[in-house]
Design an enzyme around this catalytic site. Structure first.
Site, PDB file in Angstrom:
ATOM      1  N   LEU A 188       0.821  -1.214   0.000  1.00 62.53           N
ATOM      2  CA  LEU A 188       0.000   0.000   0.000  1.00 62.53           C
ATOM      3  C   LEU A 188       0.855   1.264   0.000  1.00 62.53           C
ATOM      4  O   LEU A 188       1.862   1.353   0.696  1.00 62.53           O
ATOM      5  CB  LEU A 188      -0.908  -0.001   1.236  1.00 62.53           C
ATOM      6  N   HIS A 204      -3.354   4.224  -2.467  1.00 65.47           N
ATOM      7  CA  HIS A 204      -4.336   3.328  -1.830  1.00 65.47           C
ATOM      8  C   HIS A 204      -4.963   4.010  -0.607  1.00 65.47           C
ATOM      9  O   HIS A 204      -6.172   3.900  -0.371  1.00 65.47           O
ATOM     10  CB  HIS A 204      -3.672   2.042  -1.333  1.00 65.47           C
ATOM     11  N   GLY A 227      -8.574   3.744  -8.058  1.00 67.58           N
ATOM     12  CA  GLY A 227      -7.730   4.878  -8.458  1.00 67.58           C
ATOM     13  C   GLY A 227      -7.774   5.085  -9.959  1.00 67.58           C
ATOM     14  O   GLY A 227      -7.762   4.115 -10.734  1.00 67.58           O
ATOM     15  N   LYS A 257      -5.544   5.895 -11.816  1.00 66.28           N
ATOM     16  CA  LYS A 257      -4.289   5.486 -12.482  1.00 66.28           C
ATOM     17  C   LYS A 257      -4.520   4.272 -13.394  1.00 66.28           C
ATOM     18  O   LYS A 257      -4.019   4.221 -14.506  1.00 66.28           O
ATOM     19  CB  LYS A 257      -3.229   5.163 -11.449  1.00 66.28           C
ATOM     20  N   GLN A 262      -8.823  -0.307 -16.265  1.00 71.78           N
ATOM     21  CA  GLN A 262      -9.372  -1.291 -15.314  1.00 71.78           C
ATOM     22  C   GLN A 262     -10.752  -0.825 -14.807  1.00 71.78           C
ATOM     23  O   GLN A 262     -11.686  -1.632 -14.675  1.00 71.78           O
ATOM     24  CB  GLN A 262      -8.411  -1.468 -14.140  1.00 71.78           C
ATOM     25  N   MET A 299       1.959   7.421  -8.219  1.00 73.97           N
ATOM     26  CA  MET A 299       2.312   6.375  -7.253  1.00 73.97           C
ATOM     27  C   MET A 299       1.848   5.013  -7.760  1.00 73.97           C
ATOM     28  O   MET A 299       0.760   4.886  -8.314  1.00 73.97           O
ATOM     29  CB  MET A 299       1.684   6.684  -5.908  1.00 73.97           C
ATOM     30  N   SER A 300       2.695   4.016  -7.542  1.00 71.30           N
ATOM     31  CA  SER A 300       2.389   2.650  -7.970  1.00 71.30           C
ATOM     32  C   SER A 300       3.190   1.697  -7.100  1.00 71.30           C
ATOM     33  O   SER A 300       4.334   2.007  -6.731  1.00 71.30           O
ATOM     34  CB  SER A 300       2.803   2.484  -9.437  1.00 71.30           C
ATOM     35  N   SER A 301       2.602   0.533  -6.821  1.00 75.90           N
ATOM     36  CA  SER A 301       3.324  -0.464  -6.018  1.00 75.90           C
ATOM     37  C   SER A 301       4.581  -0.923  -6.748  1.00 75.90           C
ATOM     38  O   SER A 301       5.518  -1.415  -6.136  1.00 75.90           O
ATOM     39  CB  SER A 301       2.435  -1.668  -5.743  1.00 75.90           C
ATOM     40  N   ARG A 302       4.581  -0.782  -8.070  1.00 72.68           N
ATOM     41  CA  ARG A 302       5.729  -1.248  -8.860  1.00 72.68           C
ATOM     42  C   ARG A 302       6.878  -0.242  -8.884  1.00 72.68           C
ATOM     43  O   ARG A 302       7.958  -0.570  -9.361  1.00 72.68           O
ATOM     44  CB  ARG A 302       5.295  -1.555 -10.294  1.00 72.68           C
TER      45      ARG A 302
HETATM   46  O1  PAF Z   1      -5.912  -2.661  -8.993  1.00 69.22           O
HETATM   47  C1  PAF Z   1      -5.610  -3.666  -8.323  1.00 69.22           C
HETATM   48  O2  PAF Z   1      -4.890  -3.581  -7.333  1.00 69.22           O
HETATM   49  C2  PAF Z   1      -6.158  -5.028  -8.732  1.00 69.22           C
HETATM   50  O3  PAF Z   1      -6.235  -5.140 -10.111  1.00 69.22           O
HETATM   51  C3  PAF Z   1      -7.515  -5.372  -8.068  1.00 69.22           C
HETATM   52  C4  PAF Z   1      -8.600  -4.402  -8.520  1.00 69.22           C
HETATM   53  C5  PAF Z   1      -7.368  -5.328  -6.556  1.00 69.22           C
HETATM   54  C6  PAF Z   1      -7.944  -6.771  -8.476  1.00 69.22           C
HETATM   55  O4  PAF Z   1      -6.996  -7.726  -8.101  1.00 69.22           O
END
Ligand code: PAF
Length: 284
Positions: free
Chosen positions: A33, A37, A147, A149, A153, A184-187
């Protein structure tokens, strides 16, 4: 914060709260996070009585086994952050709680899983919809927060919600950026210091598009932004596109109501995506 690993248990717990008239806000995540998030948790806090977060690194949405294995899982830090942000309930299932060994999922997503991210990551949105449907069925939220970002999705999830008539309202929250503009991104943790600097090219390409949008044609914007990206060291552009933000289709004239520029690039082995509205701050 109450933590559940079991679908039935969280479902019953939330059912009782719902029967007592409480509204449920849901923030699905894959953990690791960051401030993006946490802004979703805050948005849910402001709109609903009970804030539920899920952390589940969903195997079916990864095309690359290595990527799945290496995905960051700093669970202790995540728990601390969620507690500090007053999250009420965390759903933290194991893989076999969510999936049987022989499951099949296929939803018609029209063009959405054939273009941009859908084209580059075949099967990704099937995996996302598969898990989000299961999470929605488990939590039954009134509102779910995502988000901006991962804009495509959200379009995909909105399509599924409409198609399957799921009773949930989707809330899109603005992209949270580092001080210099990087989304910001977890990656981002994978980026080496030099790559971290190079990654700023994506943000710069979007602000350039926003600036050019005031005077130039779409064709000129695309040419100039692509030329800018080509001039950026370390950046291997996958796409830069301008779409109608509502229909998520490419646009050919500037007459569409809300337009969004979307960019994806590789910096070494790391993929980075970003986007920005061109003619309106926020759609929702
Ligand atoms: O955006 C994400 O973190 C994921 O694609 C999600 C929506 C939690 C589904 O695994």
């Amino acid at each position: 914060m109450k933590i559940f690993n079991n679908r039935e248990a969280i479902h019953h717990y939330l059912d009782d709260l719902r029967s007592a008239g409480k509204s449920i806000g849901f923030v699905p995540t894959m953990g690791a996070l960051h401030a993006g998030h946490l802004s979703l948790i805050e948005a849910a806090r402001g709109k609903t009585d009970i804030v539920v977060c899920s952390i589940f690194v969903n195997p079916t949405q990864f095309n690359d086994k290595k990527d799945l294995e290496n995905y960051p899982r700093p669970i202790e830090e995540d728990l601390q952050k969620l507690r500090a942000f007053n999250c009420d309930v965390l759903f933290l299932p194991e893989v076999d709680e969510m999936y049987n060994s022989s499951e099949f999922w296929k939803i018609e997503l029209g063009n959405l899983d054939k273009i941009l991210e859908g084209k580059i990551r075949p099967g990704h949105y099937q995996g996302v919809t598969q898990i989000v449907k299961k999470l929605f069925d488990t939590v039954k939220p009134d509102y779910a927060f995502f988000g901006q970002k991962d804009y495509q999705q959200i379009m995909v999830i909105a399509h599924m919600v409409n198609k399957l008539k799921i009773r949930v309202k989707l809330v899109i929250c603005p992209i949270i950026r580092e001080d210099d503009g990087l989304a910001m991104s977890s990656r981002n943790v994978y980026l080496l210091p030099g790559q971290r600097k190079q990654a700023l090219a994506l943000y710069k390409s979007l602000t350039l598009a926003q600036e050019l949008f005031k005077t130039e044609s779409l064709k000129q914007i695309k040419e100039k932004v692509n030329a800018f990206l080509r001039s950026c060291p370390g950046i291997e552009t996958e796409y830069f596109e301008i779409f109608n933000a509502r229909t998520f289709e490419p646009i050919t004239s500037k007459r569409a109501t809300t337009m969004i520029a979307l960019v994806a690039a590789r910096i070494g082995k790391i993929r980075i995506i970003d986007n920005m509205y061109l003619n309106k701050e926020n759609l929702y």
